[in-house]
Design a protein around this motif. Structure first.
Motif, PDB file in Angstrom:
ATOM      1  N   LEU A  32       6.440   8.833  35.577  1.00  0.00           N
ATOM      2  CA  LEU A  32       5.057   8.751  36.001  1.00  0.00           C
ATOM      3  C   LEU A  32       5.006   8.311  37.449  1.00  0.00           C
ATOM      4  O   LEU A  32       5.463   7.224  37.790  1.00  0.00           O
ATOM      5  CB  LEU A  32       4.311   7.741  35.134  1.00  0.00           C
ATOM      6  CG  LEU A  32       4.272   8.080  33.658  1.00  0.00           C
ATOM      7  CD1 LEU A  32       3.678   6.930  32.882  1.00  0.00           C
ATOM      8  CD2 LEU A  32       3.467   9.328  33.418  1.00  0.00           C
ATOM      9  N   ALA A  34       1.951   8.631  40.026  1.00  0.00           N
ATOM     10  CA  ALA A  34       0.650   9.167  40.428  1.00  0.00           C
ATOM     11  C   ALA A  34       0.565   9.212  41.941  1.00  0.00           C
ATOM     12  O   ALA A  34       0.894   8.251  42.616  1.00  0.00           O
ATOM     13  CB  ALA A  34      -0.462   8.290  39.868  1.00  0.00           C
ATOM     14  N   ARG A  56      -3.217   9.756  34.535  1.00  0.00           N
ATOM     15  CA  ARG A  56      -3.363  10.996  35.308  1.00  0.00           C
ATOM     16  C   ARG A  56      -4.203  12.048  34.598  1.00  0.00           C
ATOM     17  O   ARG A  56      -4.307  13.173  35.068  1.00  0.00           O
ATOM     18  CB  ARG A  56      -2.017  11.611  35.709  1.00  0.00           C
ATOM     19  CG  ARG A  56      -1.223  10.727  36.663  1.00  0.00           C
ATOM     20  CD  ARG A  56      -0.158  11.496  37.379  1.00  0.00           C
ATOM     21  NE  ARG A  56      -0.756  12.382  38.386  1.00  0.00           N
ATOM     22  CZ  ARG A  56      -0.099  13.373  38.961  1.00  0.00           C
ATOM     23  NH1 ARG A  56       1.128  13.622  38.640  1.00  0.00           N
ATOM     24  NH2 ARG A  56      -0.679  14.113  39.874  1.00  0.00           N
ATOM     25  N   SER A  57      -4.823  11.713  33.470  1.00  0.00           N
ATOM     26  CA  SER A  57      -5.769  12.655  32.879  1.00  0.00           C
ATOM     27  C   SER A  57      -6.961  12.803  33.816  1.00  0.00           C
ATOM     28  O   SER A  57      -7.283  11.882  34.564  1.00  0.00           O
ATOM     29  CB  SER A  57      -6.247  12.132  31.517  1.00  0.00           C
ATOM     30  OG  SER A  57      -5.196  12.109  30.607  1.00  0.00           O
ATOM     31  N   ARG A  68      -8.952  10.749  38.654  1.00  0.00           N
ATOM     32  CA  ARG A  68      -7.927  10.729  37.621  1.00  0.00           C
ATOM     33  C   ARG A  68      -7.867   9.348  36.983  1.00  0.00           C
ATOM     34  O   ARG A  68      -8.311   8.363  37.572  1.00  0.00           O
ATOM     35  CB  ARG A  68      -6.548  11.032  38.205  1.00  0.00           C
ATOM     36  CG  ARG A  68      -6.475  12.318  38.943  1.00  0.00           C
ATOM     37  CD  ARG A  68      -5.139  13.002  38.727  1.00  0.00           C
ATOM     38  NE  ARG A  68      -5.188  14.343  39.284  1.00  0.00           N
ATOM     39  CZ  ARG A  68      -5.624  15.394  38.623  1.00  0.00           C
ATOM     40  NH1 ARG A  68      -6.020  15.281  37.379  1.00  0.00           N
ATOM     41  NH2 ARG A  68      -5.661  16.583  39.191  1.00  0.00           N
TER      42      ARG A  68
ATOM     43  N   SER B 187       0.737  16.033  34.639  1.00  0.00           N
ATOM     44  CA  SER B 187       0.644  14.856  33.776  1.00  0.00           C
ATOM     45  C   SER B 187       1.187  15.152  32.386  1.00  0.00           C
ATOM     46  O   SER B 187       1.898  14.339  31.795  1.00  0.00           O
ATOM     47  CB  SER B 187      -0.799  14.368  33.694  1.00  0.00           C
ATOM     48  OG  SER B 187      -1.580  15.259  32.946  1.00  0.00           O
TER      49      SER B 187
END
Lengths: 156, 260
Positions: A32, A34, A56-57, A68, B187
Motif C-alpha cells: 500500500l 497511496a 484508496r477506495s 480517496r 487499489s
C-alpha cells in the motif's frame, strides 16, 4: 566490438532496471503506497460498518470522484470504524452537514464512499468530522432481515 | 537379428543415463568454477552484457504486449460481471505468478540460451576449448562458469522487468483505453497481490528457471558433437529441452507454492 566501458554501462543500466522493476513490483503492485499528487485536505467520518471498504477506495459526489480513502481505523471507545477521506482541494466547498454513505459499485464490485451535500452555510474544513453517515449494506444482514420479516408475516 | 531392437533400446537407455550423469557432473564442475570468478568479475560482466542486456529488448516488447492482451481479455470477461475494477488484480497476478517467470524464461531460452550453446559449441568445434586446455587454462572456469553465472543472475531481473512492464501495459489498455478507474485498478491490485505469497514466489520461480535454462544451455554447448551439424542440433536441443524443463518445473513449483 564494443568498448568495455560501454559494456559496463550497459550492464549497470540492466541491473538497475531489473532492481527497479523488483522494487516497483514490491511497492506499487503489492504494497500500500497511496500517492495523490494534487493538493488535498482530510476529513473523517465514523461508520458502524464499513463492509469491504479499502484504503484508496474512491470518494465520489454525484458519481464524480473527488478523493480517496486515506486511512481506516477502529475507534475502541465509540466502537466505530473511523475512515479518513482525502479530498482534492478544488472540491473544497462542501457544507458541514454533508453526509457520507458506503455504496457498492455494481452487484459484486468494490465499495466506495458517496458524499451527499447538505444545506448548511458553513463549509467542511480540513480535519472536520462528517456526522451523518450510512454504513455499508451487508448482504447477510439484508437477507436475515428479509427472512425475519417473512417469518413474522407468516406467523400472523 | 532378434536382439537388434533390444540392443538399441539398451543403448538408448544407457545413452540417456550417461548424458544425465554427465550433465550433473558438468554442473558440479561449473559450480566449482564460480568462486574463482570473484577475482575476475570482468568475465561475468561481459557475459551479463551479451546474455542480459541484449535480451532486454525482446523482454520489454513482449512484456508490454502480453500485459496489453491480458488487459483487453480480462476486461472483456470482467465487464460482464460489472467487476472491471478487478482488472488490475487479474493482470498483476497472472504476470507476477506465472507469465512473468515462464514467458521470460522461454524468451531467455530462445534469445540467450541458444546463443550460449552455439558459442560454446563452435568453440569446441574449432578446438578453442582444447587450445585453452593446452595453455593450462581451464575452459570450465574461463568459458563455462561466467556464462552460467551471467544467465543465472540475469533471469530473475529479466522476469521482474517483464512483469513490471506488463503491469503497465495492462494499465495502459485498461485505464487508458477502456476507462477502468485509475485508483480502483491499483487499489484492488495492491489489496489482492501479496508481497510474500505472490511476488516472492514469482521471483523464486524465475531464479529456478534461470538456473535450469543456463545449465541446459552451457551443457548442450559443451557436450555438442564438434561438427557444424552437431552444433545446430545442440542449439535446437537447448531450446526444446529448456522449454520442456521450464513448463514442467513450473507445474511442480506452482503445486508446491500455491497448491496447498
Amino acid at each position: 566490438m564494443l568498448t568495455s566501458r560501454a559494456v559496463e554501462i550497459g550492464v549497470g543500466l540492466f541491473v538497475a532496471a531489473g532492481l527497479a522493476a523488483l522494487f516497483m513490483l514490491a511497492m506499487q503492485v503489492s504494497n500500500l503506497s497511496a500517492n495523490i499528487s494534487s493538493e488535498s485536505y482530510m476529513v473523517s467520518a465514523a461508520f458502524q460498518n464499513i463492509g469491504g471498504l479499502k484504503v484508496r477506495s474512491p470518494v465520489t459526489v454525484s458519481g464524480v470522484r473527488v478523493g480517496r480513502v486515506e486511512a481506516i481505523d477502529y475507534d475502541t471507545s465509540a466502537y466505530e470504524a473511523v475512515v479518513t477521506l482525502r479530498i482534492e482541494d478544488k472540491y473544497s466547498s462542501f457544507p458541514d452537514d454533508t453526509s457520507a454513505s458506503i455504496f457498492t459499485a455494481g452487484l459484486l464490485g468494490e465499495q466506495y464512499i458517496a458524499l451527499q451535500p447538505g444545506g448548511s452555510e458553513q463549509n467542511l474544513k480540513a480535519g472536520d468530522r462528517i456526522h451523518l453517515t450510512q454504513s455499508a449494506l451487508v448482504m447477510e444482514q439484508i437477507i436475515g432481515q428479509f427472512l425475519y420479516n417473512m417469518a413474522s408475516k407468516e406467523s400472523k | 537379428m532378434i536382439l537388434d531392437p533390444l540392443q538399441q533400446l539398451g543403448r538408448a537407455g544407457l545413452g540417456f543415463f550417461e548424458r544425465l550423469g554427465r550433465g550433473h557432473l558438468f554442473l558440479m564442475y561449473t559450480l566449482a568454477g564460480i568462486p574463482g570468478l570473484l577475482l575476475r568479475p570482468r568475465l561475468v560482466i561481459a557475459q551479463l552484457f551479451s546474455v542480459g542486456v541484449l535480451t532486454l529488448l525482446i523482454i520489454l516488447v513482449s512484456g508490454v504486449f502480453v500485459g496489453m492482451v491480458l488487459g483487453l481479455q480480462g476486461y472483456n470477461t470482467l465487464v460482464d460481471f460489472g467487476a472491471e475494477e478487478s482488472l488490475g488484480v487479474v493482470v498483476a497476478l497472472s504476470l507476477v505468478r506465472e507469465l512473468g517467470p515462464v514467458v521470460a524464461a522461454l524468451l531467455f531460452a530462445g534469445r540467450a540460451g541458444s546463443a550460449l550453446t552455439a558459442e560454446i559449441g563452435l568453440m569446441k568445434a574449432t578446438e578453442q576449448l582444447s587450445g585453452m586446455e593446452m595453455m593450462a587454462v581451464d575452459p570450465m572456469k574461463r568459458v563455462v562458469a561466467p556464462r552460467f553465472l551471467a544467465g543465472f543472475l540475469s533471469m530473475p531481473l529479466l522476469a521482474a522487468i517483464f512483469s513490471a512492464v506488463g503491469v503497465y501495459g495492462g494499465y495502459f489498455v485498461g485505464v487508458g483505453l477502456l476507462g477502468v478507474d485509475d485508483g480502483a485498478f491499483w487499489s484492488q491490485m495492491q489489496a489482492k497481490v501479496d508481497l510474500h505469497e505472490d511476488v516472492f514466489n514469482g521471483v523464486i520461480k524465475s531464479v529456478v528457471f534461470g538456473f535450469v535454462a543456463s545449465w541446459i544451455a552451457v551443457f548442450e554447448g559443451y557436450d555438442a558433437v564438434p561438427t557444424s551439424e552437431g552444433v545446430s542440433r545442440a542449439t535446437t536441443r537447448t531450446v526444446v529441452h529448456t522449454a520442456l524443463a521450464i513448463l514442467g518445473l513450473d507445474f511442480v513449483l506452482t503445486a508446491l507454492m500455491f497448491g496447498g
